[in-house]
Design an enzyme around this catalytic site. Structure first.
Site, mmCIF file in Angstrom:
data_model
loop_
_atom_site.group_PDB
_atom_site.id
_atom_site.type_symbol
_atom_site.label_atom_id
_atom_site.label_comp_id
_atom_site.label_asym_id
_atom_site.label_seq_id
_atom_site.Cartn_x
_atom_site.Cartn_y
_atom_site.Cartn_z
ATOM 1 N N ASP A 201 114.336 57.927 70.449
ATOM 2 C CA ASP A 201 113.533 57.686 69.255
ATOM 3 C C ASP A 201 112.713 58.921 68.896
ATOM 4 O O ASP A 201 112.074 59.528 69.767
ATOM 5 C CB ASP A 201 112.602 56.494 69.516
ATOM 6 N N GLU A 270 117.450 60.515 67.203
ATOM 7 C CA GLU A 270 117.012 60.198 65.844
ATOM 8 C C GLU A 270 116.251 61.406 65.305
ATOM 9 O O GLU A 270 115.279 61.849 65.919
ATOM 10 C CB GLU A 270 116.104 58.969 65.842
#
Length: 543
Positions: A201, A270
């Site tokens: 993330d 990401e």
């Protein structure tokens, strides 16, 4: 036969566990629920699952605020449930990726509690603490994505700490070598358990500028991009100094070195940066950094052919030393059926978007429920859970609308739970339930299974190169090719029929063809119906 890692050309199915399937009827999806539905996922024809966070957490940001990296939050189950999922997934031919949040923790983590307790302790420098300016204001102009200053005053230390998201998500200090090593250790804990890799993330948010340089302002006409607009002041700055710092490269290489010790383990990053495609290229370059990365360029509301041409072309040009990954939906954005469908979106459009996604060179992420063409749920303010949406209501309604319970059947709560779900079941989702779509040959679910099967059985569509990317009006085309086969890919993104002129030296080989909608060939002229696609082998007549 092209030899490569399993992740090249793989389709990764993202599961948001809170909303997938509730096994114990408490209204919240859980890991036993994931286990129970693994056969459904395997039957789709995907290669891997990505599990959004299930760690111990106060759930201020629903699992993206971790208070213990080695424990499963009781609402989801326990570590044994993870092991069971891995074992069953592997028996079904599926890989398992975990969502790992490295750049920040919860303020309830023991590390932060110790760090804030004094300026002299073993964890004092594990987070980013800064004295106020002489007038008591924060040290610079950095902003939080979730609104307001990125600096939060702490009365224990009489200093500000940095947070890129909620104030309850303090950023770790990656300039501290002990922090970097600790996060590698947390990652390895799960590798030893048999996890096949991680979706990292906000991976470009680990480091910050140690000089705390102010971010420059954007002009009014530049206040869009990265999923932001003028309704959020975060869009008013170029975020050159609070994330995507050059020091991050060395840490990513350390991550890759760790993963290399576990054969087959991969990394998916990401990326949300000022130049996301350039950062993707940098972060996936060679075999020493991330295996895969995706960005938000196809997670915006733009889907006209010229924009898609621009993004695909930039990725093809820049990512030459790595392998791309594509996503058109996830747990942070409006469902693609609405986002690209002008607010409503038809079933034909949903099928077209996913045909395009699975035709591009690279790997792909498929978000739970998109294989059912679920529309975005309209959540009332009183039912909102997402702090992001609560902060920016009503211009931005947050992320709850794409996180509502998965509709399995037409029973109570669409078969998700016998109890009141944590988010309301969306109106209209019952008619799109899995049980209903399985019985309908023309359903989105059966279409996706057919498309995924065709892709899996076509080496050139999974692993081949791409060239001849062209755009004319709302018609987008390109070819996928290897040494044996060339596939022509044509997409009509408009609500009107369009014509495509086949090059004179080529003919269609219709035995190797995947068609969405209708097409008619007259000589070298091909007419495609609205919202249609044609993936077909082409060959020179001389051959």
């Amino acid at each position: 036969m092209i030899q490569c890692g399993w992740w090249r050309g793989a389709v990764i199915y993202q599961i948001y566990p809170r909303s997938f399937y509730d096994s114990n009827n408490d209204g919240i999806g859980d890991l036993p629920g994931v286990y129970a539905q693994l056969d459904y996922i395997a039957n789709l024809g995907v290669d891997a699952v990505w599990l959004s966070p299930f760690f111990k957490s106060p759930m201020k940001d629903y699992g993206y605020d971790i208070s213990n990296y080695r424990q499963v939050d009781p609402v989801f189950g326990d570590v044994e449930d993870v092991k069971k999922i891995v074992t069953k997934a592997h028996s079904l031919g599926l890989k398992v990726l975990m969502d790992m949040v490295l750049c920040h923790t919860s303020d309830q983590h023991t590390w932060f509690k110790q760090s804030r307790s004094s300026k002299c302790n073993d964890k004092a420098d594990w987070y980013i603490w800064v004295d106020p300016n002489d007038d008591g204001t924060p040290p610079n102009n950095w902003l939080s994505i979730f609104g307001g200053s990125a600096w939060e005053w702490d009365s224990h230390r009489e200093q500000y700490y940095l947070h890129h998201f909620l104030s309850s998500q303090p950023s770790l200090n990656f300039h501290n070598s002990a922090v970097r090593q600790q996060m590698l250790d947390e990652t390895e804990f799960w590798l030893r358990m048999g996890i096949d890799g991680f979706r990292f993330d906000a991976i470009n948010f680990c480091f910050h500028d140690s000089l705390l340089t102010n971010n420059p302002a954007k002009s009014k006409n530049k206040r869009r991009g990265r999923g932001f607009s003028t309704d959020n002041p975060y869009a008013y700055q170029y975020h050159y100094y609070d994330n995507t710092r050059p020091e991050n490269i060395a840490f990513i290489e350390d991550l890759r070195e760790l993963l290399n010790q576990y054969p087959g383990a991969i990394s998916l990053g990401e990326i949300a940066a000022e130049d996301s495609i350039e950062t993707m290229a940098e972060y996936t370059h060679s075999n020493t950094r991330l295996h895969l990365a995706y960005n938000f360029e196809l997670l915006t509301d733009e889907c006209h052919a010229s924009y898609l041409h621009q993004v695909i072309n930039q990725v093809n040009q820049k990512i030459t030393g790595g392998w791309p990954c594509w996503a058109i939906g996830n747990h942070d954005v409006v469902r693609v059926r609405n986002r690209w469908g002008g607010g409503k979106g038809s079933l034909a459009q949903a099928k077209l978007y996913h045909t395009l996604l699975l035709s591009l060179k690279g790997s792909a992420c498929l978000y739970q429920g998109d294989e059912l063409a679920l529309p975005q749920a309209d959540i009332e303010y009183v039912d909102l859970c997402d702090p992001y949406g609560i902060r920016f209501w009503p211009r931005f309604k947050g992320r709850d609308g794409c996180r509502t319970p998965m509709p399995w059947n037409e029973q109570l709560n669409c078969g998700f739970s016998q109890a009141k779900p944590w988010l309301p079941v969306a109106k209209g989702h019952s008619a799109l339930a899995v049980s209903h779509q399985l019985q309908d040959d023309d359903s989105m679910l059966n279409f996706c299974k057919h498309l995924l099967s065709w892709r899996k059985n076509s080496e050139v569509m999974r692993l081949g190169e791409m060239k001849n990317l062209q755009v004319e009006g709302e018609l987008l085309s390109f070819t996928r090719f290897d040494e044996q086969v060339c596939i022509l890919c044509i997409f009509n993104l408009s609500d009107k029929p369009v014509d495509y002129k086949l090059a004179k030296n080529y003919a269609l080989v219709e035995q190797n063809c995947f068609a969405l909608g209708l097409y008619l060939q007259k000589g070298q002229q091909i007419k495609l119906s609205p919202y249609s696609a044609l993936l077909v082998e082409i060959a020179s007549p001389a051959e």
